[in-house]
Write a protein that holds these residues in place. Structure first.
Motif, mmCIF file in Angstrom:
data_model
loop_
_atom_site.group_PDB
_atom_site.id
_atom_site.type_symbol
_atom_site.label_atom_id
_atom_site.label_comp_id
_atom_site.label_asym_id
_atom_site.label_seq_id
_atom_site.Cartn_x
_atom_site.Cartn_y
_atom_site.Cartn_z
ATOM 1 N N ARG A 175 2.217 4.812 0.920
ATOM 2 C CA ARG A 175 1.894 5.727 1.974
ATOM 3 C C ARG A 175 2.462 7.089 1.788
ATOM 4 O O ARG A 175 3.333 7.132 1.021
ATOM 5 C CB ARG A 175 2.620 5.009 3.313
ATOM 6 C CG ARG A 175 2.194 3.555 3.598
ATOM 7 C CD ARG A 175 1.278 3.593 4.821
ATOM 8 N NE ARG A 175 0.647 2.493 4.872
ATOM 9 C CZ ARG A 175 -0.549 1.896 4.991
ATOM 10 N NH1 ARG A 175 -1.411 2.752 5.467
ATOM 11 N NH2 ARG A 175 -0.639 0.714 5.437
ATOM 12 N N ASN A 176 1.898 7.902 2.491
ATOM 13 C CA ASN A 176 2.546 9.366 2.158
ATOM 14 C C ASN A 176 3.413 9.686 3.316
ATOM 15 O O ASN A 176 3.827 8.756 4.150
ATOM 16 C CB ASN A 176 1.439 10.618 2.003
ATOM 17 C CG ASN A 176 0.614 10.392 3.617
ATOM 18 O OD1 ASN A 176 1.005 10.002 4.513
ATOM 19 N ND2 ASN A 176 -0.544 11.056 3.380
ATOM 20 N N ARG B 173 0.626 -1.291 0.080
ATOM 21 C CA ARG B 173 0.012 -0.035 0.113
ATOM 22 C C ARG B 173 0.794 1.143 0.140
ATOM 23 O O ARG B 173 1.800 1.332 0.917
ATOM 24 C CB ARG B 173 -0.781 0.011 1.253
ATOM 25 C CG ARG B 173 -1.851 -1.262 1.068
ATOM 26 C CD ARG B 173 -3.168 -0.780 2.053
ATOM 27 N NE ARG B 173 -3.987 -1.879 1.815
ATOM 28 C CZ ARG B 173 -4.335 -2.710 2.965
ATOM 29 N NH1 ARG B 173 -4.245 -2.606 4.197
ATOM 30 N NH2 ARG B 173 -5.320 -3.581 2.739
ATOM 31 N N LYS C 275 -2.449 5.990 4.251
ATOM 32 C CA LYS C 275 -2.971 5.796 3.105
ATOM 33 C C LYS C 275 -3.459 7.464 2.649
ATOM 34 O O LYS C 275 -3.920 8.012 3.560
ATOM 35 C CB LYS C 275 -4.029 5.084 3.080
ATOM 36 C CG LYS C 275 -4.640 4.730 1.844
ATOM 37 C CD LYS C 275 -5.596 3.476 1.604
ATOM 38 C CE LYS C 275 -6.376 3.623 0.261
ATOM 39 N NZ LYS C 275 -7.560 2.775 0.468
ATOM 40 N N ASN C 276 -3.164 7.793 1.446
ATOM 41 C CA ASN C 276 -3.412 9.065 0.878
ATOM 42 C C ASN C 276 -5.167 9.213 1.138
ATOM 43 O O ASN C 276 -5.625 8.617 0.181
ATOM 44 C CB ASN C 276 -2.904 9.352 -0.411
ATOM 45 C CG ASN C 276 -1.508 9.806 -0.324
ATOM 46 O OD1 ASN C 276 -1.285 10.241 0.558
ATOM 47 N ND2 ASN C 276 -0.844 9.665 -1.446
ATOM 48 N N SER C 277 -5.606 10.248 1.768
ATOM 49 C CA SER C 277 -7.107 10.429 1.903
ATOM 50 C C SER C 277 -7.163 11.799 2.645
ATOM 51 O O SER C 277 -6.285 11.758 3.576
ATOM 52 C CB SER C 277 -7.904 9.463 2.072
ATOM 53 O OG SER C 277 -8.104 9.312 3.744
ATOM 54 N N LEU C 278 -8.073 12.419 2.455
ATOM 55 C CA LEU C 278 -8.334 13.799 3.116
ATOM 56 C C LEU C 278 -8.314 13.516 4.780
ATOM 57 O O LEU C 278 -7.783 14.100 5.564
ATOM 58 C CB LEU C 278 -9.406 14.636 2.760
ATOM 59 C CG LEU C 278 -9.701 15.935 3.271
ATOM 60 C CD1 LEU C 278 -8.389 16.756 3.088
ATOM 61 C CD2 LEU C 278 -10.950 16.514 2.722
ATOM 62 N N VAL C 279 -9.286 12.454 4.855
ATOM 63 C CA VAL C 279 -9.527 12.439 6.452
ATOM 64 C C VAL C 279 -8.460 11.820 7.101
ATOM 65 O O VAL C 279 -7.953 12.146 8.265
ATOM 66 C CB VAL C 279 -10.859 11.284 6.463
ATOM 67 C CG1 VAL C 279 -11.158 10.803 7.868
ATOM 68 C CG2 VAL C 279 -12.056 12.010 5.810
ATOM 69 N N ASN C 280 -7.800 10.710 6.385
ATOM 70 C CA ASN C 280 -6.545 10.216 6.949
ATOM 71 C C ASN C 280 -5.423 11.082 7.312
ATOM 72 O O ASN C 280 -4.799 11.034 8.242
ATOM 73 C CB ASN C 280 -5.888 9.070 6.114
ATOM 74 C CG ASN C 280 -6.724 7.795 6.077
ATOM 75 O OD1 ASN C 280 -7.506 7.752 7.208
ATOM 76 N ND2 ASN C 280 -6.603 6.907 5.242
ATOM 77 N N ASN C 281 -5.147 12.302 6.295
ATOM 78 C CA ASN C 281 -4.089 13.244 6.538
ATOM 79 C C ASN C 281 -4.534 14.146 7.491
ATOM 80 O O ASN C 281 -3.422 14.330 8.438
ATOM 81 C CB ASN C 281 -3.930 13.915 5.191
ATOM 82 C CG ASN C 281 -3.257 13.174 4.080
ATOM 83 O OD1 ASN C 281 -2.587 12.260 4.144
ATOM 84 N ND2 ASN C 281 -3.383 13.440 3.010
#
Length: 59
Positions: A15-16, A13, A21-27
């Motif tokens: 990762r940034n 997967r 994982k790249n998503s607005l909420v995760n960030n």
């Protein structure tokens, strides 16, 4: 004949730099956990910039 490359069974997967994982909420959540979320001053748009942007909106 050349052998065909096999794909691994478990995909890696992406990762940034925050390690999620790249998503607005995760960030957003990752930044909160690390204590590096942006200040209120940096979150909001300036009145001058907003007015300029508003002039370009189509009604």
């Amino acid at each position: 004949m050349a052998k065909a490359k096999r794909k691994s069974k478990s995909p890696r997967r992406k990762r940034n730099k925050l390690g999620v994982k790249n998503s607005l909420v995760n960030n957003i959540n990752a930044r909160k956990k690390k204590g590096i979320s942006r200040s209120k001053k940096k979150k909001t748009i300036a009145k001058k910039a907003y007015a300029k942007k508003k002039n370009n909106w189509k009604e």
